[in-house]
Motif scaffolding. Structure first.
Motif, PDB file in Angstrom:
ATOM      1  N   PRO A 146       0.835  -1.205   0.000  1.00 41.82           N
ATOM      2  CA  PRO A 146       0.000   0.000   0.000  1.00 41.82           C
ATOM      3  C   PRO A 146       0.871   1.256   0.000  1.00 41.82           C
ATOM      4  N   CYS A 147       0.251   2.399  -0.348  1.00 42.11           N
ATOM      5  CA  CYS A 147       1.028   3.640  -0.480  1.00 42.11           C
ATOM      6  C   CYS A 147       1.313   4.294   0.863  1.00 42.11           C
ATOM      7  N   GLY A 148       0.417   4.047   1.848  1.00 35.61           N
ATOM      8  CA  GLY A 148       0.613   4.648   3.167  1.00 35.61           C
ATOM      9  C   GLY A 148       0.166   6.102   3.261  1.00 35.61           C
ATOM     10  N   ARG A 149      -0.345   6.661   2.186  1.00 34.79           N
ATOM     11  CA  ARG A 149      -0.660   8.091   2.191  1.00 34.79           C
ATOM     12  C   ARG A 149      -2.106   8.402   1.832  1.00 34.79           C
ATOM     13  N   CYS A 150      -2.794   7.480   1.157  1.00 33.85           N
ATOM     14  CA  CYS A 150      -4.131   7.818   0.650  1.00 33.85           C
ATOM     15  C   CYS A 150      -5.156   7.792   1.803  1.00 33.85           C
ATOM     16  N   ARG A 151      -6.379   8.172   1.471  1.00 34.84           N
ATOM     17  CA  ARG A 151      -7.468   8.243   2.443  1.00 34.84           C
ATOM     18  C   ARG A 151      -7.703   6.897   3.124  1.00 34.84           C
ATOM     19  N   LEU A 152      -7.671   5.795   2.357  1.00 32.52           N
ATOM     20  CA  LEU A 152      -7.968   4.484   2.948  1.00 32.52           C
ATOM     21  C   LEU A 152      -6.778   3.937   3.733  1.00 32.52           C
ATOM     22  N   CYS A 153      -5.564   4.237   3.307  1.00 41.24           N
ATOM     23  CA  CYS A 153      -4.400   3.878   4.127  1.00 41.24           C
ATOM     24  C   CYS A 153      -4.476   4.623   5.460  1.00 41.24           C
ATOM     25  N   ALA A 154      -4.846   5.925   5.403  1.00 43.60           N
ATOM     26  CA  ALA A 154      -4.944   6.729   6.623  1.00 43.60           C
ATOM     27  C   ALA A 154      -6.025   6.186   7.552  1.00 43.60           C
ATOM     28  N   LEU A 190      -7.327  -1.718   0.935  1.00 38.38           N
ATOM     29  CA  LEU A 190      -8.147  -0.996  -0.039  1.00 38.38           C
ATOM     30  C   LEU A 190      -7.417   0.225  -0.594  1.00 38.38           C
ATOM     31  N   CYS A 191      -6.123   0.296  -0.372  1.00 37.48           N
ATOM     32  CA  CYS A 191      -5.300   1.422  -0.848  1.00 37.48           C
ATOM     33  C   CYS A 191      -5.676   1.808  -2.274  1.00 37.48           C
ATOM     34  N   GLU A 192      -5.757   3.117  -2.495  1.00 35.27           N
ATOM     35  CA  GLU A 192      -6.139   3.608  -3.833  1.00 35.27           C
ATOM     36  C   GLU A 192      -4.989   3.493  -4.819  1.00 35.27           C
ATOM     37  N   ASP A 193      -3.811   3.145  -4.322  1.00 38.11           N
ATOM     38  CA  ASP A 193      -2.631   3.057  -5.197  1.00 38.11           C
ATOM     39  C   ASP A 193      -1.802   1.822  -4.812  1.00 38.11           C
TER      40      ASP A 193
HETATM   41 ZN   LIG Z   1      -2.889   3.990   0.024  1.00 38.43          ZN
END
Ligand SMILES: [Zn+2]
Ligand SMILES: [Zn+2]
Length: 341
Positions: free
Chosen positions: A90-98, A104-107
């Protein structure tokens, strides 16, 4: 190095490729064990724009091995460490990671390349989803970390507790792993499958009470009969078939949870008994993929031998046997094929 490369639907080629060199933050792993997965079969048939956005790419996504080189700045593992990696980061930065839902990471960055002698793991994966193994853990067992993490996520979505009855629909590798995880939580497990060689093999593993859906005139009625008329506390679909999703919803007991674990074909729909969903407070939840936390828990469980997935490996092949292995999978003649490069 030798590798099995995916060029597009139906097009799998054995090729010679250069051994990768690690860039900054990257790690190169010599693969000791890879496992086939139902997703491979689907991807080979019709491609997979999410998991494989670009072709050609080395195929396969469940693997473990030994680190042969680590790039600048890598601290999670060192050369000589044995390790297992997830197939995404996961990216660790998107809304769903947060929101702590990194599955469900958007990236989500997907990584493929299990069916080769070596794989370069990208920096983002190394940072969050590469786990060092204890020396003694066999690679063929550690390679189960990814599918087991998915199963842990599915069981967690229903908050399965000791003493509950859990019905798992589907006796493929993930149905079996879901049954094992529910069993490890001291639930009573009913495994609903279809008669045949594979189901007999699963029955012999003793993962729960096996029920042959093909021999039953009414699966829902039989599940109710086997649970004192109440229905299971939790039902989990691991077939990805809309009619089985319906069985999962119809058989679950009052106040129960239904987990939609198996992905259905695009465009399919199911209808819902609105009265039951409301007055019986059914919890209908999807379950998708895994998180860095679940990957670590899966590795811990495998290393502590809380459960033993070895019995799910029905065949062993070298890289030259990958195509045949996937054909065995497609025909339902294998549960998991262990590929040793
Ligand atoms: Zn993410
Ligand atoms: Zn998989």
């Amino acid at each position: 190095m030798r590798a099995v490369v995916f060029h597009g639907p139906g097009d799998l080629r054995e090729e010679e490729l250069p051994v990768p060199e690690p860039g900054p933050g990257e790690v190169v792993l010599r693969i000791e064990a890879a496992l086939t997965c139902g997703t491979d079969v689907k991807t080979l048939r019709r491609g997979h724009p999410v998991m494989i956005p670009r072709v050609p790419t080395v195929f396969g996504h469940e693997f473990a091995g030994t680190v042969t080189a680590a790039g600048a700045g890598v601290s999670a593992v060192r050369e000589g460490d044995r390790a297992v990696a997830a197939n995404s980061a996961p990216c660790g930065r998107c809304r769903l990671c947060a929101a702590d839902r990194p599955n469900l990471c958007e990236d989500l960055l997907f990584v493929n390349g299990a069916y080769g002698e070596f794989i370069a793991l990208p920096a983002r994966l190394v940072a969050v989803n590469v786990v060092r193994l204890a020396r003694a853990t066999p690679a063929r067992r550690a390679a189960f970390a990814e599918p087991l993490a998915c199963a842990l996520g599915g069981v967690e979505r229903a908050r399965v507790e000791a003493g509950q009855t859990v019905a798992v629909f589907g006796h493929g590798p993930l149905g079996c792993l879901l049954a094992m995880v529910a069993g490890a939580r001291k639930a009573r497990v009913l495994l609903v499958g279809k008669a045949g060689w594979r189901f007999e093999r699963v029955r012999a593993l003793g993962l729960g009470e096996c029920m042959d859906a093909a021999a039953s005139a009414d699966v829902v009625a039989e599940l109710r009969a086997r649970t004192g008329g109440r229905g299971p506390d939790v039902t989990i679909d691991a077939t990805g078939r809309p009619e089985v999703w319906r069985h999962a919803m119809e058989s679950v007991g009052r106040g129960g949870s239904v987990v939609f674990f198996g992905g259905c074909a695009p465009g399919t729909t199911v209808s819902l008994d609105t009265r039951r969903a409301h007055y019986e407070e059914l919890a209908l939840v999807g379950a998708f993929h895994h998180t860095p936390h679940l990957i670590r828990r899966a590795v811990e469980m495998l290393e502590a031998e809380v459960l033993d997935p070895d019995g799910l490996v029905t065949h062993r092949r070298g890289l030259e046997g990958v195509r045949e292995a996937l054909e065995l999978m497609a025909r339902g003649e294998a549960l998991k094929v262990l590929v040793e490069p």
